[in-house]
Design a protein around this motif. Structure first.
Motif, mmCIF file in Angstrom:
data_model
loop_
_atom_site.group_PDB
_atom_site.id
_atom_site.type_symbol
_atom_site.label_atom_id
_atom_site.label_comp_id
_atom_site.label_asym_id
_atom_site.label_seq_id
_atom_site.Cartn_x
_atom_site.Cartn_y
_atom_site.Cartn_z
ATOM 1 N N VAL A 293 0.695 -1.362 -0.005
ATOM 2 C CA VAL A 293 0.389 -0.067 0.418
ATOM 3 C C VAL A 293 0.528 1.504 0.266
ATOM 4 O O VAL A 293 0.568 1.883 -0.605
ATOM 5 N N GLY A 294 2.052 1.386 0.734
ATOM 6 C CA GLY A 294 2.733 2.681 0.525
ATOM 7 C C GLY A 294 3.485 2.435 -0.753
ATOM 8 O O GLY A 294 3.803 3.927 -0.906
ATOM 9 N N MET A 295 3.967 1.724 -0.991
ATOM 10 C CA MET A 295 4.598 2.318 -2.576
ATOM 11 C C MET A 295 4.656 2.283 -3.407
ATOM 12 O O MET A 295 3.877 3.832 -3.749
ATOM 13 N N THR A 296 2.569 1.686 -2.865
ATOM 14 C CA THR A 296 1.764 2.271 -4.143
ATOM 15 C C THR A 296 1.421 4.056 -3.969
ATOM 16 O O THR A 296 1.203 4.488 -5.291
ATOM 17 N N ALA A 297 1.227 4.108 -3.183
ATOM 18 C CA ALA A 297 0.770 5.430 -3.015
ATOM 19 C C ALA A 297 1.832 6.202 -2.592
ATOM 20 O O ALA A 297 1.471 7.812 -3.967
ATOM 21 N N LEU A 298 2.831 5.494 -2.305
ATOM 22 C CA LEU A 298 4.367 6.665 -3.446
ATOM 23 C C LEU A 298 4.502 6.772 -4.307
ATOM 24 O O LEU A 298 4.598 7.911 -4.743
ATOM 25 N N ALA A 299 4.546 6.110 -5.136
ATOM 26 C CA ALA A 299 4.661 5.448 -6.815
ATOM 27 C C ALA A 299 3.761 6.798 -7.677
ATOM 28 O O ALA A 299 3.697 7.623 -7.851
ATOM 29 N N THR A 387 1.181 -8.081 -4.482
ATOM 30 C CA THR A 387 2.562 -8.407 -5.096
ATOM 31 C C THR A 387 3.193 -7.686 -6.632
ATOM 32 O O THR A 387 2.953 -6.359 -6.940
ATOM 33 N N VAL A 388 1.649 -7.203 -7.128
ATOM 34 C CA VAL A 388 0.994 -6.990 -7.996
ATOM 35 C C VAL A 388 1.025 -5.673 -8.026
ATOM 36 O O VAL A 388 1.416 -4.826 -8.162
ATOM 37 N N GLY A 389 0.974 -5.560 -6.502
ATOM 38 C CA GLY A 389 0.573 -3.082 -6.273
ATOM 39 C C GLY A 389 2.070 -3.400 -5.889
ATOM 40 O O GLY A 389 2.415 -2.318 -6.564
ATOM 41 N N VAL A 390 2.993 -3.919 -5.447
ATOM 42 C CA VAL A 390 4.669 -3.655 -5.634
ATOM 43 C C VAL A 390 4.546 -3.724 -6.877
ATOM 44 O O VAL A 390 5.900 -2.874 -6.790
ATOM 45 N N VAL A 391 4.797 -4.931 -7.518
ATOM 46 C CA VAL A 391 5.639 -4.277 -9.230
ATOM 47 C C VAL A 391 4.409 -3.072 -9.638
ATOM 48 O O VAL A 391 5.283 -2.664 -10.708
ATOM 49 N N PHE A 392 3.617 -3.507 -9.600
ATOM 50 C CA PHE A 392 3.185 -1.835 -10.243
ATOM 51 C C PHE A 392 3.712 -0.640 -9.831
ATOM 52 O O PHE A 392 3.899 0.322 -11.098
ATOM 53 N N ALA A 393 3.720 -0.468 -9.085
ATOM 54 C CA ALA A 393 4.878 0.815 -8.149
ATOM 55 C C ALA A 393 6.221 1.235 -8.665
ATOM 56 O O ALA A 393 6.587 1.869 -8.595
ATOM 57 N N VAL A 394 6.907 -0.543 -8.596
ATOM 58 C CA VAL A 394 8.061 -0.176 -8.965
ATOM 59 C C VAL A 394 8.434 0.342 -10.678
ATOM 60 O O VAL A 394 9.079 0.922 -11.065
#
Length: 418
Positions: A293-299, A387-394
């Protein structure tokens, strides 16, 4: 503060600049109105919004009346609202144990024998037949209420129909009927409401998983906002750190917050008496979900800031937080399936639940807390979607910030020549 005027003598005080107050007011009121529409629209009419509501029917009866009851149940339930699966006891128990269905009707094997005995002469009163109405408290507190409200009128109506038929058979057979017997035969079936695998103390009747989900999501969502503001403030006058490296640094801070808060949440929950059977699983999943959640929000914040810089519209920088609040909170709560089952809210929220982060986190937390951390109870889907959320954020975060910097580097010589 010194008030100034422009060359034409017009007041240029900050208070008169509509950009300072109009845009924030419009964004704030629009977002709050959307919150009201989203929240109230998702919970006010659950009966009207029912669709594909999953229930099971188990007919163990060895006689003819069990099949008759089963057919009447199938005919009485609205097919556009309820998805009724007729199955055996083992399959119904498996589906209930995974949270895949919200309730079950169970007709016992001696149902016909007991119903027949009521209308026949005998030495004493016969034991009444029974039908079990099982609810699934681990699937959510509201699901128990909805299941009971949906099935009780149906079973009561069938009960009265069976009573009328039993009374006619008794009179045709010459069985003397006292006033007490007539009262018994009016509603001859005992409807027994039970809970499948009742929840232990300290679970708030199935709401604890929802509040724990909120904590996990807020650990990522709230900290992302605070970290973004803090890091950007510190780096405001530092041009040596690139945008994508700054984003990596923020993600590292989010990881620290996720790890620490996953432990703190468990300590607090345990101190308050909340049962946690799979502590390691809950710690690992909470950490991963908060990180996602945090990585996606920061992205998202990085993308908005990059677009604002590219378009040279600094006012767009303020849109990042509302966008995140819309994605993670405004649309996340009503589509989480935690307060109201997905099958009891407008279909729009069911579509959102396919990818909304809060629903995925709730499935994982609920599986760990209520369903023995079974993968098929939603934990696998939760892990995959995180995992999809992390990959999306990256992918989105790094490509956007890195691509912007390379584009800016190519633009610099041309601007210098101009």
């Amino acid at each position: 503060m010194t008030w100034t005027t422009d060359e034409d003598g017009e007041d240029t005080r900050p208070g008169w600049d509509h950009k300072l107050w109009a845009i924030p007011l419009i964004i704030a009121m629009g977002l709050l109105s959307l919150l009201a529409l989203s929240y109230l629209g998702s919970v006010l009419h659950p009966q009207r919004n029912l669709h594909d509501y999953p229930l099971t029917l188990v007919n163990n009866d060895r006689g003819e009346y069990g099949g008759e009851v089963a057919e009447r149940v199938r005919g009485a339930l609205p097919h556009d609202q309820v998805r009724l699966q007729v199955t055996d006891a083992a399959e119904a128990d498996r589906l209930m144990s995974l949270g895949s269905v919200y309730g079950s009707i169970v007709i016992p094997e001696d149902f016909s024998a007991r119903l027949t005995a009521l209308a026949e002469p005998g030495p004493g009163p016969a034991a009444p037949p029974g039908i079990e109405l099982q609810t699934n408290p681990r699937a959510g507190a509201t699901a128990v209420t909805l299941t009971t409200q949906l099935l009780t009128p149906v079973l009561d109506g069938i009960n009265r129909q069976l009573g009328t038929a039993a009374t006619e058979r008794a009179r045709t057979g010459g069985v003397p009927l006292s006033d007490a017997a007539l009262v018994t035969l009016a509603e001859p079936v005992r409807i027994e409401a039970t809970q499948h695998a009742p929840l232990p103390e300290g679970t708030a009747n199935g709401i604890s998983a929802f509040y724990y989900t909120l904590l996990v999501v807020f650990a990522g969502f709230t900290s992302s906002t605070l970290i973004n503001v803090g890091v950007d403030t510190v780096l405001a006058n530092d041009q040596t750190l690139s945008r994508w490296r700054a984003l990596l640094f923020k993600w590292a801070l989010i990881a620290v917050v996720a790890l620490v808060m996953a432990g703190c949440y468990q300590l607090i929950a345990s101190a308050l008496g909340m049962p946690i059977d799979h502590r390691l699983a809950l710690f690992c999943f909470s950490t991963f979900a908060s990180l996602a959640v945090g990585m996606t929000a920061l992205a998202n914040l990085a993308v908005v800031a990059t677009v604002a810089s590219a378009l040279r519209l600094p006012v767009l920088n303020n849109l990042g937080t509302p966008i995140n609040m819309l994605a993670f909170i405004a649309l996340g709560l009503p589509s989480s399936g935690a307060i109201m089952p997905i099958q009891a809210v407008p279909r729009l929220y069911g579509a959102l639940a396919e990818f909304e982060p809060m629903h995925q986190v709730y499935l994982g937390v609920r599986s760990i807390l209520y369903f023995d951390a079974l993968a098929a109870a939603g934990l696998t889907r939760a892990l995959v979607m995180c995992t999809v959320g992390v990959v999306f954020a990256v992918v989105v975060g790094v490509l956007t910030t890195l691509g912007y910097e390379r584009w800016q580097a190519r633009q610099a010589p041309a601007e210098a020549q101009d």
